[in-house]
Design an enzyme around this catalytic site. Structure first.
Site, mmCIF file in Angstrom:
data_model
loop_
_atom_site.group_PDB
_atom_site.id
_atom_site.type_symbol
_atom_site.label_atom_id
_atom_site.label_comp_id
_atom_site.label_asym_id
_atom_site.label_seq_id
_atom_site.Cartn_x
_atom_site.Cartn_y
_atom_site.Cartn_z
ATOM 1 N N CYS A 48 0.845 -1.188 0.000
ATOM 2 C CA CYS A 48 0.000 0.000 0.000
ATOM 3 C C CYS A 48 0.884 1.243 0.000
ATOM 4 O O CYS A 48 1.771 1.387 0.845
ATOM 5 C CB CYS A 48 -0.902 -0.013 1.230
ATOM 6 S SG CYS A 48 -1.912 1.473 1.421
ATOM 7 N N CYS A 120 -8.310 -5.559 -9.823
ATOM 8 C CA CYS A 120 -7.932 -4.488 -10.744
ATOM 9 C C CYS A 120 -7.500 -3.300 -9.873
ATOM 10 O O CYS A 120 -8.336 -2.624 -9.277
ATOM 11 C CB CYS A 120 -9.142 -4.166 -11.609
ATOM 12 S SG CYS A 120 -8.827 -3.021 -12.924
#
Length: 137
Positions: A48, A120
């Site tokens: 992240c 995605c």
């Protein structure tokens, strides 16, 4: 949901670029085929961009042709799933379970993957840590 990483909106704005903030904190989307990791084949771990939590391993990444990096499976317990009914359709948004940042969406559309799923993910939501430091750029 309470996240392990808690920051004010001002702190997120200071940490992230305007484009990163728009995607990670406001659930925006980068334009298709423009992301840094769309075609990357470097071996490593994708984390992240906002908090550094490891999210995906490169061996679960595949070329779907959708315009964003695609993965068929996240690391265990790193993703939060949120029903998303924006844009007049029902989708499943994926967020970092550690900080709540928007990553993209998951679709159960097959692509011949072992899980049948396609995560995605916006490149701008990720940081790649290559397994071989010589591959870092």
């Amino acid at each position: 949901m309470a996240y392990a990483v808690q920051k004010s909106d001002e702190e997120w704005r200071e940490q992230l670029s305007p484009d990163e903030y728009a995607v990670l904190r406001k659930a925006g989307t980068e334009r298709a085929f423009t992301g840094k990791y769309t075609d990357t084949e470097t071996v490593g771990v994708y984390s992240c961009k906002a908090c550094g939590t490891a999210l995906f391993e490169s061996d679960t990444k595949f070329h779907s042709g959708c315009g964003w990096p695609s993965f068929y499976q996240p690391l265990t317990d790193t993703i939060e799933y949120i029903e998303d009914t924006t844009l007049g359709m029902k989708r499943v948004e994926v967020r970092c379970a550690n900080c709540g940042s928007h990553l993209g969406h998951v679709f159960p559309d097959g692509y011949g993957t072992p899980t049948g799923d396609r995560y995605c993910i916006n490149s701008i939501s990720l940081t790649l840590k290559p397994a071989d430091p010589a591959d870092a750029s």
